[in-house]
Write a protein that holds these residues in place. Sequence first.
Motif, PDB file in Angstrom:
ATOM      1  N   GLU A 120      52.665  -8.399 -14.423  1.00 44.97           N
ATOM      2  CA  GLU A 120      51.932  -7.855 -15.754  1.00 44.97           C
ATOM      3  C   GLU A 120      52.960  -8.549 -16.882  1.00 44.97           C
ATOM      4  N   THR A 121      52.119  -8.426 -18.144  1.00 49.99           N
ATOM      5  CA  THR A 121      53.015  -9.073 -19.096  1.00 49.99           C
ATOM      6  C   THR A 121      52.947  -7.890 -20.438  1.00 49.99           C
ATOM      7  N   GLY A 122      53.610  -8.582 -21.461  1.00 48.02           N
ATOM      8  CA  GLY A 122      53.676  -7.873 -22.651  1.00 48.02           C
ATOM      9  C   GLY A 122      52.595  -8.759 -23.411  1.00 48.02           C
ATOM     10  N   ILE A 123      52.697  -8.637 -24.769  1.00 50.06           N
ATOM     11  CA  ILE A 123      51.942  -9.353 -25.511  1.00 50.06           C
ATOM     12  C   ILE A 123      52.733 -10.089 -26.640  1.00 50.06           C
ATOM     13  N   PHE A 124      52.410 -11.459 -26.401  1.00 49.91           N
ATOM     14  CA  PHE A 124      53.281 -12.660 -27.198  1.00 49.91           C
ATOM     15  C   PHE A 124      53.258 -12.312 -28.420  1.00 49.91           C
ATOM     16  N   GLY A 125      54.392 -12.281 -29.271  1.00 47.45           N
ATOM     17  CA  GLY A 125      54.748 -12.302 -30.483  1.00 47.45           C
ATOM     18  C   GLY A 125      54.543 -10.915 -31.112  1.00 47.45           C
ATOM     19  N   ALA A 126      54.096  -9.975 -30.131  1.00 52.09           N
ATOM     20  CA  ALA A 126      53.963  -8.556 -30.691  1.00 52.09           C
ATOM     21  C   ALA A 126      55.274  -7.754 -30.880  1.00 52.09           C
ATOM     22  N   ASP A 127      55.467  -6.742 -31.697  1.00 50.55           N
ATOM     23  CA  ASP A 127      56.515  -5.828 -31.541  1.00 50.55           C
ATOM     24  C   ASP A 127      56.556  -5.141 -30.698  1.00 50.55           C
ATOM     25  N   MET A 128      57.485  -5.309 -29.424  1.00 50.18           N
ATOM     26  CA  MET A 128      57.318  -4.496 -28.208  1.00 50.18           C
ATOM     27  C   MET A 128      58.292  -3.724 -28.310  1.00 50.18           C
ATOM     28  N   LYS A 129      57.994  -2.532 -27.404  1.00 52.32           N
ATOM     29  CA  LYS A 129      59.074  -1.681 -26.976  1.00 52.32           C
ATOM     30  C   LYS A 129      59.138  -1.503 -25.385  1.00 52.32           C
ATOM     31  N   VAL A 130      60.519  -2.148 -25.165  1.00 54.59           N
ATOM     32  CA  VAL A 130      60.430  -2.343 -23.527  1.00 54.59           C
ATOM     33  C   VAL A 130      61.358  -1.350 -23.087  1.00 54.59           C
ATOM     34  N   SER A 131      60.912  -0.576 -21.942  1.00 56.96           N
ATOM     35  CA  SER A 131      61.518   0.271 -21.139  1.00 56.96           C
ATOM     36  C   SER A 131      61.981   0.039 -19.868  1.00 56.96           C
ATOM     37  N   LEU A 132      63.195   0.485 -19.292  1.00 56.73           N
ATOM     38  CA  LEU A 132      63.412  -0.003 -18.015  1.00 56.73           C
ATOM     39  C   LEU A 132      64.328   1.005 -17.194  1.00 56.73           C
ATOM     40  N   ILE A 133      64.530   0.839 -16.024  1.00 60.97           N
ATOM     41  CA  ILE A 133      65.553   1.759 -15.137  1.00 60.97           C
ATOM     42  C   ILE A 133      66.116   0.364 -14.436  1.00 60.97           C
ATOM     43  N   ASN A 134      67.332  -0.309 -14.769  1.00 59.87           N
ATOM     44  CA  ASN A 134      67.761  -1.297 -14.327  1.00 59.87           C
ATOM     45  C   ASN A 134      68.366  -0.539 -12.715  1.00 59.87           C
ATOM     46  N   ASP A 135      68.104  -1.418 -11.775  1.00 58.45           N
ATOM     47  CA  ASP A 135      68.450  -0.916 -10.472  1.00 58.45           C
ATOM     48  C   ASP A 135      69.874  -1.450 -10.145  1.00 58.45           C
ATOM     49  N   GLY A 136      71.025  -1.053  -9.863  1.00 57.83           N
ATOM     50  CA  GLY A 136      72.092  -1.562  -9.555  1.00 57.83           C
ATOM     51  C   GLY A 136      73.263  -1.179 -10.509  1.00 57.83           C
ATOM     52  N   PRO A 137      73.520  -1.769 -11.678  1.00 53.93           N
ATOM     53  CA  PRO A 137      72.633  -2.771 -12.393  1.00 53.93           C
ATOM     54  C   PRO A 137      72.707  -4.007 -11.819  1.00 53.93           C
ATOM     55  N   VAL A 138      71.582  -4.974 -11.724  1.00 52.94           N
ATOM     56  CA  VAL A 138      71.540  -6.246 -11.585  1.00 52.94           C
ATOM     57  C   VAL A 138      70.883  -6.917 -12.623  1.00 52.94           C
ATOM     58  N   THR A 139      71.440  -7.951 -13.101  1.00 48.62           N
ATOM     59  CA  THR A 139      70.966  -8.725 -14.283  1.00 48.62           C
ATOM     60  C   THR A 139      71.502  -9.998 -14.039  1.00 48.62           C
ATOM     61  N   ILE A 140      70.409 -11.067 -14.110  1.00 48.01           N
ATOM     62  CA  ILE A 140      71.034 -12.630 -13.984  1.00 48.01           C
ATOM     63  C   ILE A 140      70.339 -13.333 -14.984  1.00 48.01           C
ATOM     64  N   TRP A 141      71.098 -14.284 -15.388  1.00 47.92           N
ATOM     65  CA  TRP A 141      70.668 -15.345 -16.510  1.00 47.92           C
ATOM     66  C   TRP A 141      70.186 -16.602 -15.544  1.00 47.92           C
ATOM     67  N   LEU A 142      69.069 -17.117 -16.238  1.00 45.22           N
ATOM     68  CA  LEU A 142      68.630 -18.412 -15.360  1.00 45.22           C
ATOM     69  C   LEU A 142      68.031 -19.416 -16.450  1.00 45.22           C
ATOM     70  N   ASP A 143      68.643 -20.441 -16.376  1.00 48.19           N
ATOM     71  CA  ASP A 143      68.332 -21.586 -17.163  1.00 48.19           C
ATOM     72  C   ASP A 143      67.879 -22.873 -16.523  1.00 48.19           C
ATOM     73  N   THR A 144      66.646 -23.347 -16.893  1.00 47.97           N
ATOM     74  CA  THR A 144      66.302 -24.678 -15.969  1.00 47.97           C
ATOM     75  C   THR A 144      67.090 -25.823 -16.314  1.00 47.97           C
ATOM     76  N   GLU A 145      67.983 -25.827 -17.616  1.00 47.55           N
ATOM     77  CA  GLU A 145      68.907 -26.816 -18.100  1.00 47.55           C
ATOM     78  C   GLU A 145      70.121 -26.648 -17.582  1.00 47.55           C
ATOM     79  N   ALA A 146      70.538 -25.466 -16.969  1.00 44.29           N
ATOM     80  CA  ALA A 146      71.895 -25.307 -16.409  1.00 44.29           C
ATOM     81  C   ALA A 146      71.906 -25.940 -15.118  1.00 44.29           C
TER      82      ALA A 146
END
Length: 146
Positions: A120-146
């Motif tokens: 599912e998605t948000g709305i591109f360009g909208a002012d969005m409020k994101v809520s989450l429960i990070n499990d772990g926490p696990v957060t990973i940065w990905l970059d196709t140029e890296a």
Amino acid sequence: MRALVQRVSEASVRVDGTVVGQCGAGLLVLVCAMRGDTTAQADKLATKISKLRIFQDDAGKMNLSLRDIGGSALVVSQFTLAADTKGNRPGFSTAAPPDEGKALYEHFTASLRAAGVPSETGIFGADMKVSLINDGPVTIWLDTEA
């Protein structure tokens, strides 16, 4: 393309107080198209995320992918991942222009779905409020140029 991927127990995005997208156990994917990015890079990133083994197996090791656990994704556009922070005020000139960014964001989400990940998605360009429960926490940065 850039993505910040967070393993979540649940996540949702609201626009004007209404939930427009959500997921249960799976991933919150904050994604940014960079100036010059291509659909091939969007496909590569979607494939990588669908196969990223960051969920625990029976032995407690991060050895399972989103597809392995039957999880889902919430994909939210976030041009601020392109921030240039050399000064005190971030610049965003390396982000794709809005029309290109939206097209790549939509292509990325379609590619993730084609890889077998309910998304599912948000709305591109909208002012969005994101809520989450990070499990772990696990957060990973990905970059196709890296």
